[in-house]
Design a protein around this motif. Structure first.
Motif, short mmCIF file in Angstrom:
data_model
loop_
_atom_site.label_atom_id
_atom_site.label_comp_id
_atom_site.label_asym_id
_atom_site.label_seq_id
_atom_site.Cartn_x
_atom_site.Cartn_y
_atom_site.Cartn_z
N LEU A 42 0.83 -1.21 0.00
CA LEU A 42 0.00 0.00 0.00
C LEU A 42 0.86 1.25 0.00
CD1 LEU A 42 -2.75 1.43 0.33
CD2 LEU A 42 -2.51 1.11 2.80
N ILE A 43 1.88 1.25 0.82
CA ILE A 43 2.76 2.42 0.93
C ILE A 43 3.49 2.69 -0.38
CG2 ILE A 43 4.90 3.22 2.04
CD1 ILE A 43 3.76 1.80 4.60
N ALA A 44 3.91 1.62 -1.05
CA ALA A 44 4.59 1.78 -2.35
C ALA A 44 3.65 2.43 -3.36
CB ALA A 44 5.08 0.44 -2.86
N GLY A 45 2.38 2.01 -3.34
CA GLY A 45 1.40 2.62 -4.25
C GLY A 45 1.22 4.10 -3.96
N ILE A 46 1.17 4.45 -2.68
CA ILE A 46 1.04 5.87 -2.30
C ILE A 46 2.27 6.65 -2.77
CG2 ILE A 46 0.96 7.46 -0.34
CD1 ILE A 46 -0.64 5.28 1.15
N ALA A 47 3.45 6.06 -2.60
CA ALA A 47 4.69 6.74 -3.01
C ALA A 47 4.72 6.97 -4.51
CB ALA A 47 5.90 5.92 -2.58
N VAL A 48 4.30 5.98 -5.29
CA VAL A 48 4.28 6.12 -6.75
C VAL A 48 3.36 7.27 -7.16
CG1 VAL A 48 3.54 5.02 -8.90
CG2 VAL A 48 4.94 3.74 -7.27
N LEU A 49 2.16 7.32 -6.54
CA LEU A 49 1.21 8.39 -6.86
C LEU A 49 1.75 9.76 -6.45
CD1 LEU A 49 -2.15 6.70 -5.79
CD2 LEU A 49 -1.34 7.11 -8.12
N PHE A 50 2.37 9.83 -5.28
CA PHE A 50 2.91 11.08 -4.77
C PHE A 50 4.03 11.60 -5.67
CE2 PHE A 50 6.09 13.15 -1.90
CZ PHE A 50 5.37 14.31 -1.66
N HIS A 51 4.95 10.69 -6.04
CA HIS A 51 6.06 11.11 -6.89
C HIS A 51 5.59 11.46 -8.29
CE1 HIS A 51 8.90 8.69 -4.04
NE2 HIS A 51 8.59 9.88 -3.58
N GLY A 52 4.59 10.73 -8.78
CA GLY A 52 4.04 11.05 -10.10
C GLY A 52 3.42 12.43 -10.12
N THR A 53 2.74 12.79 -9.04
CA THR A 53 2.14 14.12 -8.93
C THR A 53 3.21 15.21 -8.95
OG1 THR A 53 0.29 13.22 -7.63
CG2 THR A 53 0.68 15.60 -7.50
N ILE A 54 4.32 14.96 -8.24
CA ILE A 54 5.42 15.93 -8.21
C ILE A 54 6.02 16.10 -9.60
CG2 ILE A 54 7.76 16.34 -7.37
CD1 ILE A 54 6.91 15.09 -4.73
N LEU A 55 6.26 14.99 -10.29
CA LEU A 55 6.87 15.06 -11.62
C LEU A 55 5.96 15.75 -12.62
CD1 LEU A 55 8.44 11.47 -11.83
CD2 LEU A 55 9.67 13.63 -11.59
N ASN A 56 4.65 15.54 -12.48
CA ASN A 56 3.71 16.09 -13.46
C ASN A 56 3.35 17.54 -13.21
OD1 ASN A 56 3.56 13.62 -14.80
ND2 ASN A 56 1.86 12.89 -13.53
N ASN A 57 3.56 18.01 -11.98
CA ASN A 57 3.07 19.35 -11.63
C ASN A 57 4.16 20.32 -11.19
OD1 ASN A 57 -0.09 19.05 -11.67
ND2 ASN A 57 0.68 17.23 -10.60
N THR A 58 5.39 19.89 -11.23
CA THR A 58 6.50 20.79 -10.86
C THR A 58 7.59 20.67 -11.92
OG1 THR A 58 7.77 19.15 -9.58
CG2 THR A 58 6.00 20.32 -8.41
N GLY A 59 8.60 21.49 -11.75
CA GLY A 59 9.71 21.44 -12.70
C GLY A 59 10.80 20.48 -12.28
N ILE A 60 10.55 19.70 -11.24
CA ILE A 60 11.56 18.75 -10.75
C ILE A 60 11.67 17.57 -11.69
CG2 ILE A 60 12.13 17.19 -8.83
CD1 ILE A 60 10.68 19.13 -6.98
N ASP A 61 12.92 17.22 -12.06
CA ASP A 61 13.10 16.06 -12.93
C ASP A 61 13.27 14.80 -12.09
OD1 ASP A 61 15.71 16.05 -11.95
OD2 ASP A 61 16.53 17.04 -13.72
N ARG A 62 13.29 13.64 -12.76
CA ARG A 62 13.33 12.37 -12.06
C ARG A 62 14.62 12.18 -11.28
NH1 ARG A 62 10.14 8.11 -12.12
NH2 ARG A 62 8.91 8.96 -13.84
N ALA A 63 15.74 12.69 -11.78
CA ALA A 63 17.02 12.54 -11.09
C ALA A 63 17.01 13.30 -9.76
CB ALA A 63 18.16 13.04 -11.97
N ALA A 64 16.50 14.54 -9.78
CA ALA A 64 16.42 15.33 -8.55
C ALA A 64 15.44 14.70 -7.57
CB ALA A 64 16.00 16.75 -8.88
N LEU A 65 14.34 14.18 -8.08
CA LEU A 65 13.36 13.50 -7.23
C LEU A 65 14.00 12.31 -6.52
CD1 LEU A 65 10.24 13.15 -6.50
CD2 LEU A 65 10.24 11.44 -8.31
N SER A 66 14.74 11.52 -7.28
CA SER A 66 15.38 10.33 -6.73
C SER A 66 16.40 10.67 -5.66
CB SER A 66 16.03 9.53 -7.86
OG SER A 66 16.76 8.44 -7.36
#
Length: 334
Positions: A44-68
């Motif tokens: 469940l927590i992994a699913g929440i994390a995927v959704l949370f990170h997807g929201t950040i990537l789609n709605n901010t200028g942060i790229d995947r490398a910085a997110l990671s």
């Protein structure tokens, strides 16, 4: 054949590691059902994390490398740590070894879902990628949560800090380890090998230390409980230091409450001795049948608690020296 290898590299290492560590626990206090439920929370927590990170990537200028590198270590460790905090605070964890297993189970569930997500998203990835994710990232997820759980359980039991402060050092260490892994300071395969070679032995040493501590606690605690119970049953309590202490509080409570305090001591000690006996037999590989008298003793204990009140319980604390492990052992009886 390639797909079978990909799934094996991505999913099996953390599962085998969790089962191996669980089997190393000679007391086997955590039931299969509890491990499975904890793994499901990891899903469940992994699913929440995927959704949370997807929201950040789609709605901010942060790229995947910085997110990671800068966000995921904090958000993922925080989410994985929540079930561990709940289990420790509600006293469902007896010893550090149990905390480690619960932490590993949460991390394993998280890693399984995360790697399944990437197996679907990275269709062109090579076997090296899945080796790194399976032996590196997945083991990292399990070990960081397990290490944080171990540190938090130890601090929660031994320090007089506000309860939530006990979880800060372990959480921060987990975030640092996670961030260092995600910085790719070393080649990915080297990092995966380093994680696999270093972290499991560290957890194994903690397991052994925790088991030694448990056996020591059982030995000294059992001797102390039996000595105190024998004094209470002998009838000459007034001639002992315990009798002296009870005499010192006699003036502070009505005679009926003093009698209830003595009865409470007796019932508590009988349950404590039974619980330690169960643990000792488990360590020897023997499962004892349920004691039919236990529930009646718990009912009597709860009744006496209501009669004594909070002030009375505080007054007898110096005699019993009740800590989190002692409270947990009573829950084991049920």
């Amino acid at each position: 054949m390639i797909q079978v290898l990909e799934f094996s590299f991505a999913l099996l290492p953390i599962v085998i590691f969790l089962i191996g560590m669980w089997m190393l626990d000679s007391f086997q206090l955590i039931k299969t059902r509890e491990v499975i439920i904890t793994i499901l929370f990891g899903f469940l927590i992994a699913g929440i994390a995927v959704l949370f990170h997807g929201t950040i990537l789609n709605n901010t200028g942060i790229d995947r490398a910085a997110l990671s590198r800068y966000i995921a270590p904090v958000s993922e460790e925080f989410l994985k740590f929540l079930p561990v905090i709940f289990l420790i605070v509600t006293r469902r964890v007896g010893f550090m070894v149990d905390a480690a297993i619960f932490g590993l189970a949460v991390g394993a569930g998280f890693a399984i879902i995360e790697n399944l997500y990437y197996l679907r998203a990275l269709e062109e990835a090579t076997l090296i990628t899945w080796f790194v994710r399976g032996f590196g990232t997945a083991i990292m997820h399990g070990c960081t949560t397990a290490i944080a759980a171990i540190i938090s359980k130890d601090l929660f039991d031994t320090k007089d800090w506000p309860a939530m402060l006990s979880f800060v050092p372990g959480f921060l260490l987990a975030v640092v380890l996670h961030a260092l892994f995600n910085m790719f300071l070393l080649p990915p395969t080297t990092s995966a090998l380093l994680i696999t070679i270093s972290l499991p032995p560290v957890l194994y040493l903690v397991f052994k230390k925790s088991e030694a501590h448990t056996r020591s606690w059982l030995g000294t605690g059992l001797d102390s409980d039996m000595e105190l119970l024998q004094i209470l049953l002998a009838g000459n309590i007034s001639q002992t230091r315990i009798g002296g202490y009870i005499q010192s509080i006699r003036d502070k409570f009505p005679p009926a409450v003093v009698g209830d305090i003595i009865c409470y001591l007796r019932v508590y000690l009988e349950l404590s001795i039974k619980a330690k006996g169960i643990l000792i037999m488990k360590d020897s590989g023997v499962e004892l049948p349920p004691d039919p008298d236990v529930e009646a003793q718990f009912e009597e204990l709860e009744y006496l608690e209501s009669q004594i009140g909070k002030i009375g319980l505080l007054a007898i604390q110096p005699l019993l020296k009740i800590d989190n492990t002692d409270l947990w052992q009573l829950s084991l009886m049920r």
